[in-house]
Write an enzyme that holds these catalytic residues in place. Structure first.
Site, PDB file in Angstrom:
ATOM      1  CG  PHE A  23      -2.086   0.914   1.108  1.00 53.54           C
ATOM      2  CD1 PHE A  23      -3.169   0.603   0.309  1.00 53.54           C
ATOM      3  CD2 PHE A  23      -2.092   2.113   1.795  1.00 53.54           C
ATOM      4  CE1 PHE A  23      -4.248   1.467   0.208  1.00 53.54           C
ATOM      5  CE2 PHE A  23      -3.164   2.981   1.706  1.00 53.54           C
ATOM      6  CZ  PHE A  23      -4.245   2.659   0.901  1.00 53.54           C
ATOM      7  CD  GLU A  63      -2.281  -6.282   5.989  1.00 55.85           C
ATOM      8  OE1 GLU A  63      -3.488  -6.177   6.259  1.00 55.85           O
ATOM      9  OE2 GLU A  63      -1.611  -5.347   5.481  1.00 55.85           O
ATOM     10  CB  ILE A  87      -0.063   8.929   4.036  1.00 55.67           C
ATOM     11  CG1 ILE A  87       1.311   8.499   3.480  1.00 55.67           C
ATOM     12  CG2 ILE A  87      -0.296  10.416   3.830  1.00 55.67           C
ATOM     13  CD1 ILE A  87       1.410   8.522   1.973  1.00 55.67           C
ATOM     14  CB  THR A  91     -10.838   8.367   8.938  1.00 54.44           C
ATOM     15  OG1 THR A  91      -9.776   7.533   8.446  1.00 54.44           O
ATOM     16  CG2 THR A  91     -11.753   8.786   7.788  1.00 54.44           C
ATOM     17  CG  HIS A  93      -7.349   3.608   8.530  1.00 58.30           C
ATOM     18  ND1 HIS A  93      -6.238   3.577   7.714  1.00 58.30           N
ATOM     19  CD2 HIS A  93      -7.786   2.335   8.641  1.00 58.30           C
ATOM     20  CE1 HIS A  93      -6.017   2.330   7.335  1.00 58.30           C
ATOM     21  NE2 HIS A  93      -6.938   1.559   7.884  1.00 58.30           N
ATOM     22  CG  PHE A 118       9.433   1.344  12.831  1.00 55.27           C
ATOM     23  CD1 PHE A 118       8.226   0.675  12.916  1.00 55.27           C
ATOM     24  CD2 PHE A 118       9.413   2.711  12.576  1.00 55.27           C
ATOM     25  CE1 PHE A 118       7.022   1.344  12.752  1.00 55.27           C
ATOM     26  CE2 PHE A 118       8.214   3.389  12.407  1.00 55.27           C
ATOM     27  CZ  PHE A 118       7.017   2.701  12.491  1.00 55.27           C
ATOM     28  NE  ARG A 132       9.433  12.553   7.243  1.00 52.33           N
ATOM     29  CZ  ARG A 132       9.081  13.821   7.022  1.00 52.33           C
ATOM     30  NH1 ARG A 132       8.694  14.192   5.804  1.00 52.33           N
ATOM     31  NH2 ARG A 132       9.112  14.719   7.981  1.00 52.33           N
TER      32      ARG A 132
END
Length: 197
Positions: A23, A63, A87, A91, A93, A118, A132
């Site tokens: 994603f 995931e 990003i 909402t 989320h 990470f 970035r």
């Protein structure tokens, strides 16, 4: 006193897993390019058909921790690099995903003893994420550097544990040996067939 420090040389025997969230692929593919470039410039063969780096593609950042933990549990890798991008939208989320991904990646490292890096970019806007991932600097490079450093450091730490314990048993005093046994006695209940050899 001894100082232990990771290095960026003698990388030919290191193995890495890279777990990539598909994603936000515009950002993630750039992070992956930076990561591969860094590893390659430090002597790591990044060819997917080679023996040093395995690539795991997952649907999104949420995931990543599961696959990262499974890769680390295999003990085939000196480090696992997690790449993704979350990003902020309009909402909540973002808050749920970013927080859980960070916790999951940290837990994978703690539970397995394998460095899990990470490398999930968390930003407010797509522009910030792109900055970035290559417009200003590519954090993929930094994540690979962390993996190299931690992978080589952990090899030293793992070697230290075996050698210092063996040396203490063969040359140490009875008090030192008893101290080691006392530490074993306070470990959680584990049957003998669960103790790694």
């Amino acid at each position: 006193m001894t100082v232990f420090e990771g290095t960026f040389t003698h990388t030919e025997s290191l193995r890495f897993a890279i777990v990539i969230g598909r994603f936000n692929d515009l950002v993630v593919n750039k992070l992956l390019e930076g990561c591969q470039d860094c590893l390659k410039r430090h002597g790591v063969d990044v060819n997917p058909h080679g023996s040093q780096v395995d690539f795991f593609w997952v649907p999104g950042s949420f995931e990543i921790p599961l696959v990262a933990r499974q890769a680390a549990l295999s003990h085939r890798y000196d480090a696992v690099i997690c790449l993704g991008a979350v990003i902020r939208g309009q909402t909540p989320h973002f808050d749920f995903v970013a927080g859980e991904v960070a916790k999951g990646i940290a837990a994978a490292a703690f539970q397995t003893g394998v460095p899990v890096i990470f490398g999930v970019v968390t930003t407010d806007t797509m522009q910030q994420a792109l900055e970035r991932a290559g417009i200003k600097s590519n954090l993929g490079w930094n994540y690979a550097m962390s993996a190299l450093e931690m992978g080589t450091l952990m090899r030293q730490v793992k070697g230290l544990g075996t050698h210092s314990y063996d040396r203490r048993l063969t040359t140490g005093s009875a008090a030192q040996v008893l101290s080691g046994e006392a530490n074993l006695a306070i470990a959680p209940d584990v049957s003998s067939d669960q103790i790694p050899s």
